[in-house]
Design an enzyme around this catalytic site. Structure first.
Site, mmCIF file in Angstrom:
data_model
loop_
_atom_site.group_PDB
_atom_site.id
_atom_site.type_symbol
_atom_site.label_atom_id
_atom_site.label_comp_id
_atom_site.label_asym_id
_atom_site.label_seq_id
_atom_site.Cartn_x
_atom_site.Cartn_y
_atom_site.Cartn_z
ATOM 1 N N ASP A 151 0.642 -1.453 0.007
ATOM 2 C CA ASP A 151 -0.031 -0.070 -0.178
ATOM 3 C C ASP A 151 0.770 1.395 -0.051
ATOM 4 O O ASP A 151 0.215 2.355 0.394
ATOM 5 C CB ASP A 151 -0.941 0.178 1.363
ATOM 6 C CG ASP A 151 -1.829 -1.072 1.363
ATOM 7 O OD1 ASP A 151 -1.776 -1.914 0.095
ATOM 8 O OD2 ASP A 151 -2.417 -1.456 2.319
ATOM 9 N N GLU A 177 -7.634 5.146 -4.396
ATOM 10 C CA GLU A 177 -6.435 5.771 -3.816
ATOM 11 C C GLU A 177 -5.246 5.778 -4.538
ATOM 12 O O GLU A 177 -4.347 6.581 -4.448
ATOM 13 C CB GLU A 177 -6.224 4.953 -2.616
ATOM 14 C CG GLU A 177 -7.228 5.852 -1.586
ATOM 15 C CD GLU A 177 -7.159 5.005 -0.056
ATOM 16 O OE1 GLU A 177 -7.017 5.861 0.930
ATOM 17 O OE2 GLU A 177 -7.021 3.639 0.006
ATOM 18 N N GLU A 225 -7.711 -3.247 -3.982
ATOM 19 C CA GLU A 225 -9.031 -2.791 -3.409
ATOM 20 C C GLU A 225 -9.299 -1.530 -3.807
ATOM 21 O O GLU A 225 -10.153 -1.307 -4.842
ATOM 22 C CB GLU A 225 -8.932 -2.851 -1.728
ATOM 23 C CG GLU A 225 -10.472 -2.774 -1.160
ATOM 24 C CD GLU A 225 -9.986 -3.127 0.380
ATOM 25 O OE1 GLU A 225 -10.816 -3.585 0.822
ATOM 26 O OE2 GLU A 225 -9.264 -2.044 1.073
#
Length: 940
Positions: free
Chosen positions: A464, A545, A541
């Protein structure tokens, strides 16, 4: 098969969008028993590395961890000596080759290259071609799971591990060695071939079941395994020997062989041509000019025999929709829909640049006094950062403040603007100075920069980084818009560039960070997991972002005068936007299996997609996770307004009513399609709600009321400045652009409109124009877009019932290029002027049922004066249908085959669309009366 645990919990207010969080091991059923690999090397003493006015550490803070196995043992990259000093691109589709997340699996987890899937094992490389989806997780997930059809290796190969030996933009070469034998196999996205090199043994193919041989020609063998056709190619002079499930061939003095998955047995001759043109590398090159983003995807090859240097590539849907390059009739099944094959070592895509603006334009729909009150609530809060400590939550807080800076500036609240800027600068400077409670640390083994306190596996799993750091880059870009000195390399800009290099490095020669760590240029989107250690491959996911980082690059590059970074951001955003449209939202309804009962997914996996998140089954968050954060980089979502409506409708069905927890995010999402509906929901609560933690009432109020006034984004028009956008309502377009430069400039839009923008300013203007669909993807009928209506009519009406017309058989004769008993649709008395830069576009749904070899083809003709003579005719390449029941999409992306005459002004003119079967011996159908049965003409 993976099993996703879907439990509605009280954690729904916690961090969104963060794939591969620490609890993930409980969510995925993978049988492992891990052992440690020993500690990673570390310097004797920590040092602080200066970076402009900031700094970072070369050693982690005390008590923290870097990359580990699932049992917490430190781990270093699993690379060959040749690759040891090269930065490894974690967060890729093949990262488990380099990151041994599970101690008892020193090979890899399944890797999804598409159309082929792979898994390394002691005896070589498993190869599969999954073509039948499974629906799992109570119907919430679809997957084309890896299942080996065969294993490719060498006789006797029994390697203790597999390492990454070489890689390029979308290919990788794993390496096996057992003391007597060495083996390498180059694989990649879109590659139907596996290119093998080995020493110390014969070529060996072990099939999962006894193969059927359909062709045996010495060194070329055609076999069928589990219903899939493969060709095996040994060096000239060799001969394949089949004994049960073992197939071997001596290599003689050579060290190479290859195999390919065939779309059909009759494709063997074509594939044989390229069997010894070994792929040695892959590279994408991008260019953003004049409102268009172009990308060229190229493979380098080496001729092992003969002189052939070409190859075959399978294009994903997001690629073939936007290329005019010639494609073969060959196709493959994949979790991303149909892949189409090109016979060449390169292809080029072209898309409109999806603009990014610092803020929506000023409008009369915003009450300045009310907005100022909302702004003050944030700026004067006792803790504007809401207690954020780690990289992710600090980022969310920075993002919330960043959205309000240009809004405050827009309404003249300069004191509030400057207070917000001061808050952002102060917090960023804390993080950008080593030795404090929060800092960044560089890991020389993994060549990555990690922020501490870390969260959601950003340290131990390298997850991430692009999610977390996107907020820092975006916030810094907003600061740079108002304070260039702060963003200078000698000040804080160098630290921002380190975050960019860690997550989206444009350089392939940087020894400190890998090229585009998390962005998979061929798949068209980013991956979240640093280790890719799942049976379903890698995952992402929160695609939104990831977009946030691309938008931040556009704004940072523009604000600092770095056009290369700005254009990188445009390439990443435009590419991922189409991937999101197709693979997360299934906007064309051509990707998700018919048996999957959802219109969107919260997560995309290498093997498919899931209507879920990592932390909750709450529908609001499943839908909202691919919306947040809402910024000037979110406008791209408005390209598919019908998909937004389906998305919101599904959320409300699954939720049992309108959103409650993440209502503000979903209102803003809805406003990109239907601003009036979103405003009605806002007005219904009149500000009496709790904002999502990355949002504020100030931003939501400004967003919804602005779009209600100027209209939803008009994605049919693009500007030649990446920081521009267009909105449309009731026949009026609103054009806006921000000029970060030091001199005034004129922005030219694709509809001919020009806008003069002063230096370091935003300008806005209005003009006539409708809210038309993108000419590359025709949508609902309006103005110059016509629906096909049964009975041979083209109409702008949207009330006709859905239906289907029959396309006559080609009667077994090749009718390519010449209409034969066409099904014809016409509209007469059309008036219009040619639109600059526009082109004919169509979107049809066709179905050949179970018939093989049919090829619907389209010709669009223009009779400019209605006198019965067609002055212009455009014939498009035919569309190769599959022999499976179900609608397939045929668009102008198939490419023009022939064009005669010229376009001119339509004066009571006639437009005709003809569709016929160019090949085969059977009838097919074309859909009518829907938004997937449309023709758009290049007129205004």
């Amino acid at each position: 098969m993976i099993e996703v645990l879907l439990v509605r919990t009280s954690l729904s207010r916690l961090a969104p969008g963060l794939a591969s969080r620490p609890a993930a091991a409980t969510l995925l059923a993978i049988a492992v028993a891990a052992v440690g690999l020993g500690p990673a090397a570390s310097p004797a003493a920590a040092a602080t590395i200066p970076a402009g006015a900031g700094s970072y550490s070369d050693s982690r803070p005390a008590g923290t961890s870097g990359p580990t196995t699932n049992t917490g043992a430190p781990v270093t990259p699993k690379l060959t000596t040749a690759a040891r000093d090269k930065p490894v691109p974690t967060n890729d589709w093949w990262s488990s080759l380099a990151y041994q997340r599970y101690g008892d699996n020193p090979y890899s987890t399944p890797m999804y290259g598409h159309p082929l899937t792979y898994q390394a094992k002691a005896s070589g490389l498993e190869v599969g071609y999954p073509t039948t989806p499974a629906i799992v997780g109570d119907g919430r997930q679809y997957e084309y799971a890896h299942k080996a059809d065969l294993t490719v290796g060498l006789s006797g190969l029994n390697s203790p591990d597999t390492k990454a030996d070489a890689w390029s933009d979308w290919t990788v070469t794993p390496y096996w060695a057992d003391g007597s034998r060495t083996f390498r196999a180059t694989i990649g996205h879109g590659m139907p071939f596996v290119y093998a090199k080995g020493s110390g043994g014969d070529a060996r193919i072990t099939t999962a079941s006894t193969p059927t041989v359909f062709s045996d020609d010495g060194n070329v063998l055609g076999i069928t395994v589990a219903g899939h056709h493969y060709a095996l190619f040994a060096p000239t002079g060799s001969d394949w020997n089949v004994s049960g499930t073992a197939i071997t061939a001596g290599l003689g003095s050579k060290d190479y062989f290859s195999l390919a998955v065939l779309p059909s047995t009759d494709a063997l001759a074509t594939y044989r041509k390229y069997a010894f043109s070994f792929v040695t590398g892959s590279q994408v090159a991008w260019q953003s000019t004049g409102g268009t983003v172009k990308a060229t995807y190229s493979l380098t090859t080496e001729a092992k025999e003969g002189t052939e240097r070409g190859t075959l590539q399978a294009l994903y849907r997001h690629q073939w929709l936007h290329t005019t390059d010639a494609l073969t009739p060959y196709t493959y099944v994949s979790p991303r829909g149909t892949m189409k094959v090109r016979e060449s070592a390169s292809f080029t895509t072209s898309q409109k640049n999806n603009g990014v603006v610092p803020a929506l334009p000023a409008s009369s729909g915003v009450d300045k006094a009310r907005l100022a009150g909302y702004l003050n609530e944030v700026a004067n809060a006792s803790d504007p950062f809401s207690g954020a400590a780690d990289t992710y939550w600090t980022g969310k807080a920075l993002g919330r403040l960043a959205q309000l800076v240009p809004v405050a500036d827009q309404i003249g609240e300069t004191a509030t603007r400057d207070k917000l800027l001061g808050l952002m600068k102060g917090r960023l400077q804390e993080w950008f100075t080593a030795g404090g409670a929060s800092e960044f640390s560089y890991d020389k083994d993994w060549k990555t920069l990690t922020g501490y306190p870390a969260s959601y596996g950003s340290d131990t799993e390298l997850n991430d980084h692009h999610f977390h750091y996107s907020y820092y880059v975006y916030a810094a870009a907003i600061i740079a818009q108002y304070d260039q000195a702060w963003a200078a390399d000698s000040a804080w800009g160098t630290m921002i560039k380190h975050l960019i290099r860690d997550t989206a490095n444009p350089s392939r020669t940087d020894s400190a960070y890998p090229f585009l760590r998390g962005f998979d240029v061929y798949a068209g989107h980013s991956w979240a997991s640093g280790h890719q250690g799942f049976a379903a491959g890698n995952n992402q996911e929160s695609s939104s972002e990831s977009i946030n980082l691309s938008a931040g690059l556009v704004l940072w590059g523009a604000a600092t005068g770095d056009n290369n970074l700005r254009d990188l951001g445009s390439f990443l955003l435009t590419t991922e936007s189409e991937a999101i449209t197709q693979y997360w939202f299934d906007a064309s309804q051509q990707v998700f299996p018919a048996s999957f009962g959802h219109d969107t997914v919260g997560m995309v996996w290498g093997s498919g997609g899931a209507y879920s998140t990592w932390w909750t089954a709450n529908p609001e968050e499943i839908h909202g996770i691919n919306v947040l954060p809402v910024t000037g980089g979110s406008l791209h979502l408005a390209r598919e307004k019908a998909a937004i409506k389906r998305n919101i409708a599904e959320m409300e069905r699954e939720n049992g009513g309108p959103a409650q927890e993440w209502r503000d995010l979903l209102w803003q999402f809805e406003s990109l399609s239907d601003p009036a509906a979103a405003k009605a929901k806002w007005d219904g609560v009149n500000g009496n709600y709790e904002p999502e933690q990355g949002e504020s009432k100030a931003h939501t109020y400004h967003w919804i009321n602005t779009l209600n006034t100027v209209g939803a984004p008009d994605m049919t028009v693009s500007g030649d400045l990446p920081t521009s956008a267009v909105f449309s309502k009731d026949g009026t377009r609103t054009y806006t652009a921000h000029n970060h430069g030091s001199t005034a400039r004129t922005v030219t839009f694709s509809d001919g409109k020009t806008l003069s923008v002063p230096a370091r300013s935003t300008a806005t203007s209005t003009g006539p124009g409708g809210s038309n669909p993108d000419p590359e993807e025709p949508g609902p009928s309006t103005g110059n877009t016509f629906r096909l209506k049964s009975g041979g009519v083209l109409t702008t009406a949207t009330t006709d019932p859905a239906g289907a017309d029959t396309i006559a058989s080609a009667d077994g004769v090749n009718r390519d290029g010449t209409p034969y008993r066409p099904t014809v649709y016409e509209v007469k008395k059309v008036n219009g002027k040619v639109a600059s830069g526009a082109a004919t576009a169509f979107r049809l749904r066709v179905d050949a049922g179970t018939k093989v070899g049919l090829a619907p083809q389209v010709r669009v003709s223009y009779d400019l004066t209605g006198d019965g003579t067609f002055d212009r005719a455009e014939t498009f390449r035919y569309f190769a249908t599959d022999p499976v029941n179900g609608w397939e999409e045929y668009t102008q992306a198939s490419g023009a085959q022939a064009t005669t005459g010229s376009l001119g002004e339509l004066k009571n003119g006639t437009v005709r669309l003809e569709v016929w079967n160019a090949l085969g011996n059977g009838t097919s159908q074309v859909q009518t009366g829907t938004d997937a049965a449309v023709l758009k003409i290049p007129y205004v």
